[in-house]
Design a protein around this motif. Structure first.
Motif, short mmCIF file in Angstrom:
data_model
loop_
_atom_site.label_atom_id
_atom_site.label_comp_id
_atom_site.label_asym_id
_atom_site.label_seq_id
_atom_site.Cartn_x
_atom_site.Cartn_y
_atom_site.Cartn_z
N SER A 1 44.38 41.57 42.70
CA SER A 1 44.01 42.66 43.59
C SER A 1 44.03 44.00 42.86
N ASP B 1 47.85 51.39 47.82
CA ASP B 1 49.14 51.00 48.41
C ASP B 1 49.80 52.17 49.14
N GLY C 1 48.16 46.98 43.17
CA GLY C 1 47.50 45.68 43.16
C GLY C 1 47.91 44.90 41.92
#
Ligand code: AMP
Length: 300
Positions: free
Chosen positions: A8, A12, A27
């Protein structure tokens, strides 16, 4: 040569006892690349939306990360994850998860990435992990991670991944969930029966263990007195481990033991700040200094 990584790329939102950060780059693939690129060449495969602040990951390019496999979707929204940590930072709750551009992502590896000797499958849907495995021509070593939601929702595909990889790097809860074994040693042995010859179980601030044909190896975590945000520590650990292994060029228990020490030491920097902030300017000299200190702390 080098490592190809899929995982990913995220925006965040994180809250810890020390404060929080919103819409920060994160990620699994980003933390992994930031760490592994200190050791070797890394090709990054993933996808972001137009809302992703590409300038904030320019440092990866400067560190030699190849991003031909990184798609930027016009008008798309980047994968988002929000998490909240308890005072005991080994415990966290996911408060939001939006797959966004990852829902329609079809990873296509370029010629160079297909020839990679080392492959790392970071936290992402196991279906995408499998598509990467299919495209790499003759890999010497494949490592993989996963995360809770794929264990509960995508188990058959995850089992297929497990049957095709050389090493898994899971945290203790993931190892327990997959195997149904509470005891970590039993869980690691049960994981080996599902495919991987090398099983690494991360235990947060309590370090990690590796179980192989040669038996058990255990390493404490490098002690840091200021843990600000543990997000990405696991992916950084994997990046340091795979980066060290790829750089050394051999795959044997001795090399992998050293690789685990380097993984743990690299992760000890990540937790000292939010997002990728501490990894941005991290140098190999700083890592080697901590490895030297670590050696002194565990020798008796
Ligand atoms: P770690 O702390 O090493 O477990 O990794 C945390 C990172 O994983 C964060 O930066 C998140 O963006 C990412 N992440 C969290 N949940 C998922 C998920 N379901 N799939 C992919 N990546 C995730």
């Amino acid at each position: 040569m080098g490592i190809v990584v899929i995982g990913s790329l995220a925006l965040d939102c994180v809250e810890t006892a020390h404060g929080g950060i919103a819409d920060a780059p994160g990620g699994s693939a980003l933390y992994f690349s930031a760490a592994a690129s200190l050791f070797t060449e890394v090709s990054l495969v993933g996808v972001v939306g137009e809302d992703f602040p590409v300038s904030e990951i320019r440092f990866l390019k400067e560190r030699g990360v190849l991003s031909d496999g990184l798609e930027i979707i016009k008008g798309g929204k980047t994968f988002r994850w929000s998490g909240c940590y308890e005072l005991d930072m080994n415990k966290r709750v996911t408060t939001n998860l939006e797959l966004n551009v990852f829902m329609d992502f079809n990873p296509v590896l370029d010629e160079r990435s297909r020839k990679s000797d080392y492959v790392f499958l970071g936290n992402i849907d196991p279906e995408l992990q499998l598509r990467v495995i299919e495209q790499v021509q003759n890999p010497r070593f494949i490592g993989a991670d996963t995360i809770e939601c794929y264990i509960t929702d995508r188990r058959p595909l995850l089992d297929k991944v497990l049957s095709k990889v050389n090493m898994v790097i899971f945290n203790d809860e993931e190892a327990r969930m997959i195997t149904g074994e509470h005891n970590i040693i039993r869980a690691a042995s049960a994981l080996r029966k599902l495919g991987p010859q090398y099983v690494v179980v991360k235990k947060g601030e309590h370090g990690s263990i590796m179980v192989t044909d040669d038996g058990l190896f255990m390493v404490p975590a490098y002690p840091v007195d200021s843990v600000i945000d543990p997000t990405g520590a696991g992916d950084t650990f994997a990046g340091g481990l795979m980066g060290y292994a790829a750089k050394s060029g051999s795959i044997d228990s001795g090399t992998l033991r050293k690789a685990i020490v380097y993984g743990g030491v690299t992760a000890s920097f990540t937790v000292e700040d939010f997002s990728l902030n501490r990894l941005r300017n991290l140098t190999m000299d700083e890592i080697e200094n901590r490895v030297d200190n670590f050696r002194k702390m565990v020798t008796f």
